[in-house]
Design an enzyme around this catalytic site. Structure first.
Site, mmCIF file in Angstrom:
data_model
loop_
_atom_site.group_PDB
_atom_site.id
_atom_site.type_symbol
_atom_site.label_atom_id
_atom_site.label_comp_id
_atom_site.label_asym_id
_atom_site.label_seq_id
_atom_site.Cartn_x
_atom_site.Cartn_y
_atom_site.Cartn_z
ATOM 1 N N SER A 1 3.647 -2.035 10.385
ATOM 2 C CA SER A 1 5.082 -2.237 10.586
ATOM 3 C C SER A 1 5.515 -3.667 10.299
ATOM 4 C CB SER A 1 5.513 -1.817 12.005
ATOM 5 O OG SER A 1 5.215 -0.462 12.223
ATOM 6 N N ASN B 1 0.888 -1.165 0.000
ATOM 7 C CA ASN B 1 0.000 0.000 0.000
ATOM 8 C C ASN B 1 0.922 1.210 0.000
ATOM 9 O OD1 ASN B 1 -1.704 2.113 0.504
ATOM 10 N ND2 ASN B 1 -2.259 1.464 2.592
ATOM 11 N N LYS C 1 0.257 4.315 -0.238
ATOM 12 C CA LYS C 1 -0.264 5.538 0.407
ATOM 13 C C LYS C 1 0.022 6.750 -0.479
ATOM 14 C CE LYS C 1 0.076 3.200 4.796
ATOM 15 N NZ LYS C 1 0.190 3.279 6.254
ATOM 16 N N GLU D 1 -5.242 -4.518 10.695
ATOM 17 C CA GLU D 1 -4.183 -3.530 10.873
ATOM 18 C C GLU D 1 -4.406 -2.756 12.168
ATOM 19 O OE1 GLU D 1 -2.327 -2.553 6.750
ATOM 20 O OE2 GLU D 1 -3.860 -1.083 7.206
ATOM 21 N N GLU E 1 -6.531 5.141 7.862
ATOM 22 C CA GLU E 1 -6.237 6.536 7.537
ATOM 23 C C GLU E 1 -7.440 7.190 6.865
ATOM 24 O OE1 GLU E 1 -2.540 5.648 5.555
ATOM 25 O OE2 GLU E 1 -1.738 5.029 7.500
ATOM 26 N N GLY F 1 3.001 2.332 10.760
ATOM 27 C CA GLY F 1 4.010 3.372 10.590
ATOM 28 C C GLY F 1 4.759 3.733 11.868
ATOM 29 N N HIS G 1 -9.322 1.673 4.991
ATOM 30 C CA HIS G 1 -8.040 1.836 5.680
ATOM 31 C C HIS G 1 -8.233 2.819 6.843
ATOM 32 C CE1 HIS G 1 -3.887 2.745 6.589
ATOM 33 N NE2 HIS G 1 -3.570 1.649 5.931
HETATM 34 P P1 13P Z 1 3.309 0.356 7.567
HETATM 35 O O1 13P Z 1 3.748 -0.947 6.986
HETATM 36 O O2 13P Z 1 4.076 1.534 7.034
HETATM 37 O O3 13P Z 1 3.237 0.327 9.064
HETATM 38 O O4 13P Z 1 1.795 0.600 7.049
HETATM 39 C C1 13P Z 1 0.872 -0.408 7.176
HETATM 40 C C2 13P Z 1 -0.353 -0.031 6.445
HETATM 41 O O5 13P Z 1 -1.069 0.880 6.838
HETATM 42 C C3 13P Z 1 -0.677 -0.770 5.216
HETATM 43 O O6 13P Z 1 -1.954 -0.494 4.773
#
Ligand code: 13P
Length: 254
Positions: free
Chosen positions: A213, A9, A11, A168, A98, A174, A96
């Site tokens: 992560s 992903n 982002k 997640e 976010e 992150g 997601h």
């Molecule tokens: P990270 O791997 O950067 O922690 O992000 C995970 C994520 O949100 C994947 O959708």
């Protein structure tokens, strides 16, 4: 048997050049594990065409990070599932954290996006997971179940025959604070048990990815867990050696 799936992903990251480089490298990596591990990247909508141009004909699959609930009309800035599909996409991430957080998407909106994605011929990747406060309060499964229930209420449990779930935990995204394999496995198993109350076959066959992560170091142990079918990878999917190592870690499940 559930085929392992490693999905990036990206982002809000990428240029035409970096997309070309990553898509080319990931296409080669996907070809190497073809038939054993599925590899995919979900890219910003504006870059999906660049992924397609560089990965077409390879084993790499791709998709979007979101999609709209509408098929067309006066919805400035949105991308319909049909538009995403036209660029060769297989997947659309929906829900997601976010988007739930920064864009105030409710579980009902996410469910509508899940439905729209399927109706548009895409496989929705439904993201669920709790915040740090919810984890501390011990309400992880209540949160996950409510997020799943909203989708089941709208489209029914059978819709998960053609969908992917990504657990997640928000506190792991992150932050470098990966959930331990034990914690992640416990939640994945509980998600499957919850789905089994509606349909045991669907529960046994749906792929549940771990995200947060997940990197070259943590992936091997996570992917060794019985209910973790692969990963949804943020930061590490922007680096060729890291993402390639994560794909290799998934081979142990094949
Ligand atoms: P990270 O791997 O950067 O922690 O992000 C995970 C994520 O949100 C994947 O959708």
């Amino acid at each position: 048997m559930r085929k392992p799936l490693v999905m990036g992903n990206w982002k809000l990251n990428g240029t035409k050049d970096s997309t070309k480089e990553l898509a080319t490298a990931f296409a080669a990596a996907a070809n190497k594990v073809k038939g054993k591990v599925e590899v995919a990247v979900c890219a910003p909508a504006i870059l999906i065409g660049t992924v397609e141009a560089n990965a077409q004909g390879s084993a790499l699959l791709w998709g979007s990070e979101d999609c709209d609930v509408h098929t067309k009309g006066a919805y400035t800035g949105e991308n319909s599932p049909a538009m995403i599909k036209e660029f060769g996409s297989t997947f659309a991430i929906v829900g997601h954290s976010e988007r739930r957080g920064y864009h105030h998407e409710s579980s009902e909106t996410v469910a509508a996006k899940f439905k729209a994605a399927q109706e548009g011929g895409l496989i929705p990747v439904l993201c669920i997971g709790e915040s740090e406060a919810e984890f501390d309060a011990g309400t992880t499964m209540a949160v996950c179940e409510a997020e799943l229930k909203a989708v089941i209420d709208l489209v029914g449990i059978k819709a998960f025959e053609s969908a992917v779930i990504a657990y997640e935990p928000i506190w792991a995204i992150g932050t470098g604070k990966t959930a331990t394999p034990e914690i992640a496995q416990g939640v994945h198993q509980a998600i499957r048990a919850y789905l089994a109350k509606f349909d045991a076959e669907v529960a046994a066959s749906v792929r549940i990815l771990y995200g947060g992560s997940c990197n070259a170091k943590t992936a091997p142990e996570l992917f060794a867990q019985p209910d973790i079918d692969g990963g949804l990878i943020g930061g590490a999917s922007l680096k060729v050696p890291d993402f390639t190592a994560i794909i290799e870690a998934a081979l142990q499940r094949a």
